[in-house]
Design a protein around this motif. Structure first.
Motif, mmCIF file in Angstrom:
data_model
loop_
_atom_site.group_PDB
_atom_site.id
_atom_site.type_symbol
_atom_site.label_atom_id
_atom_site.label_comp_id
_atom_site.label_asym_id
_atom_site.label_seq_id
_atom_site.Cartn_x
_atom_site.Cartn_y
_atom_site.Cartn_z
ATOM 1 N N GLU A 132 39.631 75.946 42.764
ATOM 2 C CA GLU A 132 39.796 75.970 44.222
ATOM 3 C C GLU A 132 41.030 75.192 44.647
ATOM 4 N N THR A 186 29.574 71.963 49.765
ATOM 5 C CA THR A 186 29.753 73.170 48.963
ATOM 6 C C THR A 186 28.646 74.180 49.251
ATOM 7 N N PHE A 191 31.047 76.417 45.668
ATOM 8 C CA PHE A 191 32.379 76.589 46.244
ATOM 9 C C PHE A 191 32.449 75.793 47.543
ATOM 10 N N LEU A 196 35.316 76.162 49.556
ATOM 11 C CA LEU A 196 36.204 76.873 50.475
ATOM 12 C C LEU A 196 35.450 77.731 51.481
#
Length: 325
Positions: free
Chosen positions: A99, A169, A177, A179
């Motif tokens: 990431e 996350t 993740f 993002l």
């Protein structure tokens, strides 16, 4: 094409074999992990039992032979410190590093190529000269100092962004993740900018140099004489012809950032592969160090292969000959 790819894969195998031998011997020669794994109160019997359990009582060549045989079956050893397979420990950290590198490469492509086009098109004006001069800072500033200044400015003084950690996350197919969350983006921005600055400067200068050279070529003058619009000349004739060296650099930097983001991850306490490597070096966790270098080498080899294949897509003049690679 198929023969070329197969030849490169065979070459890659021997590269991995050579790297594994060099790294294994180098790590073996640095320190004794038993001194860190066994407490000072442990008896000599406990110490010898630990040495035998880890296989450190065998000669170096036997240790490497055993490692090589296991590696062919996908086993790169078990962490001395954590007691789990080294490759599993590294894989757990890959999403965080990926990431970070993905955002850094995105910033590199967006800002580096865009600003490079501006600097190349207006190289004889104040704007172009300022961009080219300012890009020197990207190469000059030490990465660790640059990261601390970003933390001081945006986290301590302005309170805009967090200074450390990965943030919130979300699991997608069992993989975390950051993002996909706003808090995750807030945490990734500072380390990604710190990781991208040097590459932005590199791509900016490379793109600007290519644009300045391409503007003087006959095919650009001919297209302009035919009345082709400046926008089409820029996108179709100039940009496409300068993309090969730019793609080469970006591809190599992508692999390099995946492998060597250790300073940025340490400064920003980012829980990725780089921080794991630093911690493993401190603790002399040999299996993790060797597995990390093997994985990094594999990434470099695959990225180089993909860049070579992308050449043929960007420029039809580049052919991957089966007779000579």
């Amino acid at each position: 094409m198929v023969v070329y790819v197969l030849r490169r894969l065979v070459q890659s195998f021997f590269v991995l074999l050579a790297v594994s031998l060099v790294v294994f011997v180098a790590v073996y020669a640095v320190g004794d992990p038993i001194e860190l794994l066994v407490s000072a109160e442990a008896t000599e019997a406990d110490r010898q039992q630990m040495i035998a359990r880890l296989g450190l009582d065998l000669p170096l060549w036997q240790q490497y032979a055993g490692f090589a045989v296991r590696a062919l079956h996908g086993d790169l050893g078990t962490s001395f410190v954590h007691g789990i397979p080294a490759i599993e420990l590294i894989v757990q950290r890959i999403p965080a590093t990926f990431e970070l590198v993905l955002v850094a490469i995105g910033l590199t492509c967006l800002l580096g190529i865009s600003l490079g086009l501006v600097a190349g098109l207006y190289h004889d004006r104040a704007l172009g000269r300022s961009l080219m001069g300012g890009s020197v800072l990207g190469f000059s500033l030490p990465n660790f100092w640059q990261g601390m200044m970003l933390i001081l400015l945006f986290a301590v003084w302005l309170h805009w962004l967090p200074a450390a950690g990965r943030g919130e996350t979300v699991e997608v197919f069992g993989i975390p993740f950051s993002l996909f969350t706003r808090d995750g983006w807030a945490h990734v921005l500072l380390p990604a900018v710190n990781l991208a600055l040097a590459n932005i400067a590199l791509v900016l200068r490379l793109t600007a140099t290519g644009v300045m050279e391409a503007k003087t070529q006959e095919y650009v003058r001919f297209a302009r004489a035919k009345g082709v619009s400046e926008r089409r000349i820029l996108t179709r004739h100039i940009l496409r012809n300068i993309l090969i060296p730019v793609v080469t650099v970006i591809g190599l930097e992508f692999g390099q950032l995946l492998a060597f983001s250790t300073i940025t991850e340490t400064v920003f306490a980012w829980p990725g592969m780089g921080k794991l490597l630093i911690d493993s070096i401190y603790k002399l966790d040999r299996p993790v160090i060797v597995a990390y270098v093997m994985l990094v080498t594999f990434i470099f080899v695959m990225v180089n292969l993909l860049v070579d294949l992308l050449y043929a897509v960007l420029d039809p003049r580049v052919q991957l000959q089966e007779a000579s690679a």
